[in-house]
Motif scaffolding. Sequence first.
Motif, PDB file in Angstrom:
ATOM      1  N   TYR A 143       0.834  -1.199   0.000  1.00 63.56           N
ATOM      2  CA  TYR A 143       0.000   0.000   0.000  1.00 63.56           C
ATOM      3  C   TYR A 143       0.875   1.258   0.000  1.00 63.56           C
ATOM      4  N   ALA A 144       0.281   2.335  -0.450  1.00 67.35           N
ATOM      5  CA  ALA A 144       0.937   3.642  -0.409  1.00 67.35           C
ATOM      6  C   ALA A 144       0.188   4.556   0.545  1.00 67.35           C
ATOM      7  N   MET A 145       0.952   5.376   1.277  1.00 69.40           N
ATOM      8  CA  MET A 145       0.362   6.454   2.071  1.00 69.40           C
ATOM      9  C   MET A 145       1.076   7.747   1.678  1.00 69.40           C
ATOM     10  N   PRO A 146       0.521   8.491   0.711  1.00 70.28           N
ATOM     11  CA  PRO A 146       1.116   9.764   0.312  1.00 70.28           C
ATOM     12  C   PRO A 146       1.022  10.791   1.440  1.00 70.28           C
ATOM     13  N   VAL A 147       2.060  11.612   1.561  1.00 71.99           N
ATOM     14  CA  VAL A 147       2.058  12.699   2.536  1.00 71.99           C
ATOM     15  C   VAL A 147       1.820  14.009   1.795  1.00 71.99           C
ATOM     16  N   LEU A 148       0.796  14.731   2.192  1.00 68.82           N
ATOM     17  CA  LEU A 148       0.448  16.007   1.568  1.00 68.82           C
ATOM     18  C   LEU A 148       1.128  17.111   2.363  1.00 68.82           C
ATOM     19  N   GLU A 149       2.224  17.654   1.830  1.00 70.64           N
ATOM     20  CA  GLU A 149       3.044  18.589   2.595  1.00 70.64           C
ATOM     21  C   GLU A 149       3.835  19.550   1.707  1.00 70.64           C
ATOM     22  N   SER A 150       3.524  19.583   0.428  1.00 67.46           N
ATOM     23  CA  SER A 150       4.341  20.355  -0.504  1.00 67.46           C
ATOM     24  C   SER A 150       3.985  21.843  -0.451  1.00 67.46           C
ATOM     25  N   PRO A 151       4.933  22.720  -0.815  1.00 69.88           N
ATOM     26  CA  PRO A 151       4.643  24.162  -0.868  1.00 69.88           C
ATOM     27  C   PRO A 151       3.524  24.494  -1.849  1.00 69.88           C
ATOM     28  N   GLU A 152       3.412  23.716  -2.928  1.00 71.61           N
ATOM     29  CA  GLU A 152       2.351  23.986  -3.905  1.00 71.61           C
ATOM     30  C   GLU A 152       0.965  23.805  -3.293  1.00 71.61           C
ATOM     31  N   LEU A 153       0.872  22.900  -2.338  1.00 67.62           N
ATOM     32  CA  LEU A 153      -0.407  22.694  -1.659  1.00 67.62           C
ATOM     33  C   LEU A 153      -0.662  23.785  -0.626  1.00 67.62           C
ATOM     34  N   LEU A 154       0.384  24.279  -0.025  1.00 65.82           N
ATOM     35  CA  LEU A 154       0.252  25.321   0.992  1.00 65.82           C
ATOM     36  C   LEU A 154      -0.099  26.668   0.389  1.00 65.82           C
ATOM     37  N   HIS A 155       0.536  27.020  -0.706  1.00 66.29           N
ATOM     38  CA  HIS A 155       0.358  28.356  -1.286  1.00 66.29           C
ATOM     39  C   HIS A 155      -0.994  28.480  -1.974  1.00 66.29           C
ATOM     40  N   LEU A 156      -1.687  29.539  -1.685  1.00 63.33           N
ATOM     41  CA  LEU A 156      -3.057  29.717  -2.146  1.00 63.33           C
ATOM     42  C   LEU A 156      -3.166  29.715  -3.668  1.00 63.33           C
ATOM     43  N   GLU A 157      -2.189  30.353  -4.336  1.00 63.35           N
ATOM     44  CA  GLU A 157      -2.305  30.508  -5.793  1.00 63.35           C
ATOM     45  C   GLU A 157      -2.112  29.193  -6.553  1.00 63.35           C
ATOM     46  N   THR A 158      -1.530  28.185  -5.916  1.00 63.87           N
ATOM     47  CA  THR A 158      -1.330  26.893  -6.588  1.00 63.87           C
ATOM     48  C   THR A 158      -2.126  25.762  -5.939  1.00 63.87           C
ATOM     49  N   ARG A 159      -2.857  26.059  -4.881  1.00 64.57           N
ATOM     50  CA  ARG A 159      -3.502  24.986  -4.112  1.00 64.57           C
ATOM     51  C   ARG A 159      -4.565  24.233  -4.895  1.00 64.57           C
ATOM     52  N   THR A 160      -5.443  24.941  -5.581  1.00 63.92           N
ATOM     53  CA  THR A 160      -6.541  24.274  -6.286  1.00 63.92           C
ATOM     54  C   THR A 160      -6.017  23.338  -7.364  1.00 63.92           C
ATOM     55  N   ALA A 161      -5.070  23.812  -8.160  1.00 67.83           N
ATOM     56  CA  ALA A 161      -4.513  22.967  -9.218  1.00 67.83           C
ATOM     57  C   ALA A 161      -3.771  21.774  -8.633  1.00 67.83           C
ATOM     58  N   THR A 162      -3.056  21.998  -7.541  1.00 64.00           N
ATOM     59  CA  THR A 162      -2.313  20.905  -6.900  1.00 64.00           C
ATOM     60  C   THR A 162      -3.268  19.853  -6.355  1.00 64.00           C
ATOM     61  N   LEU A 163      -4.324  20.286  -5.676  1.00 68.40           N
ATOM     62  CA  LEU A 163      -5.305  19.340  -5.145  1.00 68.40           C
ATOM     63  C   LEU A 163      -5.989  18.563  -6.258  1.00 68.40           C
ATOM     64  N   THR A 164      -6.304  19.238  -7.347  1.00 68.05           N
ATOM     65  CA  THR A 164      -6.938  18.559  -8.483  1.00 68.05           C
ATOM     66  C   THR A 164      -6.023  17.495  -9.052  1.00 68.05           C
ATOM     67  N   GLY A 165      -4.731  17.823  -9.178  1.00 72.30           N
ATOM     68  CA  GLY A 165      -3.774  16.853  -9.688  1.00 72.30           C
ATOM     69  C   GLY A 165      -3.599  15.671  -8.749  1.00 72.30           C
ATOM     70  N   ILE A 166      -3.529  15.946  -7.463  1.00 72.59           N
ATOM     71  CA  ILE A 166      -3.406  14.866  -6.479  1.00 72.59           C
ATOM     72  C   ILE A 166      -4.627  13.953  -6.545  1.00 72.59           C
ATOM     73  N   ALA A 167      -5.806  14.558  -6.623  1.00 77.09           N
ATOM     74  CA  ALA A 167      -7.039  13.774  -6.682  1.00 77.09           C
ATOM     75  C   ALA A 167      -7.054  12.856  -7.892  1.00 77.09           C
ATOM     76  N   THR A 168      -6.625  13.363  -9.035  1.00 78.96           N
ATOM     77  CA  THR A 168      -6.573  12.548 -10.254  1.00 78.96           C
ATOM     78  C   THR A 168      -5.613  11.382 -10.089  1.00 78.96           C
ATOM     79  N   THR A 169      -4.453  11.661  -9.481  1.00 81.73           N
ATOM     80  CA  THR A 169      -3.416  10.635  -9.339  1.00 81.73           C
ATOM     81  C   THR A 169      -3.832   9.535  -8.368  1.00 81.73           C
ATOM     82  N   VAL A 170      -4.302   9.919  -7.189  1.00 80.57           N
ATOM     83  CA  VAL A 170      -4.656   8.889  -6.201  1.00 80.57           C
ATOM     84  C   VAL A 170      -5.894   8.103  -6.619  1.00 80.57           C
ATOM     85  N   ASP A 171      -6.775   8.730  -7.399  1.00 84.49           N
ATOM     86  CA  ASP A 171      -7.933   7.996  -7.896  1.00 84.49           C
ATOM     87  C   ASP A 171      -7.505   6.917  -8.892  1.00 84.49           C
ATOM     88  N   LYS A 172      -6.513   7.226  -9.710  1.00 77.46           N
ATOM     89  CA  LYS A 172      -5.998   6.253 -10.680  1.00 77.46           C
ATOM     90  C   LYS A 172      -5.414   5.041  -9.968  1.00 77.46           C
TER      91      LYS A 172
END
Length: 373
Positions: A143-172
């Motif tokens: 199993y994998a347990m990804p850690v969500l801790e990157s600056p792209e997730l923290l920073h407001l201007e990149t958060r939505t795109a980063t979350l969308t990308g993470i969601a696509t990846t973990v769903d796959k």
Amino acid sequence: MFHKEPCDFHAGSPADLLSAALGATLYSPATRPRLADDVLKLARRGVVSMVLCLEDSIHDAEVEDAEANLVRQFEKLAEQGAETPLLFIRVREPEQIPDLVQRLGPAVRLLSGFVLPKFTEERGTPFLEALVDAESVSGHKLYAMPVLESPELLHLETRTATLTGIATTVDKYRDRVLALRLGVTDFCSGYGLRRSPDMTAYDVRIVAGVIADVVNVLGRADGTGFTITGPVWEYFRLQERMFKPQLRRSPFLEGSAEELRTTLIEHDMDGLLSEIALDRANGLLGKTCIHPSHVPPVHALSVVSHEEFSDARDILRPERDGGGVLRSAYTNKMNEARPHRAWAERTLLRAEVFGVAREDIGFVDLLTAGIPR
């Protein structure tokens, strides 16, 4: 103390059960020379999941020796044949995954998976591909347990795109992802912050905002979400206090419970208990821990109360499939069959792995039973 005893589970149990059963996941540096002995001792003390860390907890120059130590310690555990917690290895690079799986040999059967640091769509995909390949070669479920801790997730201007990308990846890779972990210490470091033992992660507004957005996108109860675990609690020793303790005296008035309250406060666990309650209220389950003393409080507060269990069962009765409202058996609240259904399902899953307290047993009783003094 239990109306319904916790169930037995093991590394081969269904993934949804394991994700709920992680509880207090204890991190340990992979450099510890007596790591195998530590793992067995902690298992006897109730630890059910551990992460053996090759990343932030060790110096860059120690990685090679730490990997060799891990292989030796897994071999020692395999030789002893004793029951172990669910064991995960936190790696730095994707290449470490197939390398370690190959080096572990038959002892890989004791490994439940890998923790993937600073996870984004771009950085996370190579880790997950490496895990799938290693599983295919070894024939052992990982199993994998990804850690969500990157600056792209923290920073407001990149958060939505980063979350969308993470969601696509973990769903796959949904069948490989056991849980998502929050790296709140990294979030704080991005702004030079560190919360004190008087405060929870939810008092640091910039952190609370990230947690809310992560749950919003990745923790939904519509079948698309994942188990998201609570942030690490960093303190395990008395610090100088600025604020009053967060534990009210009244629940601790009976018997020797006042002594327990004093112990909790002395070890800064009143803040931990408050944060665990806020984790649950915000949709998180389980917690990252760095000290064995944190495990009993996390597990005690994971036990389902008799009242919660009663409400959940009533909501999920077949005759309630069509909706409607009913008064709780405790006659103190309204239970709506449709809006409360997802909560009820999650509650019964938690009841399966942590049990249901008897009607006359409260959290103070569970804490008193579980915390050595």
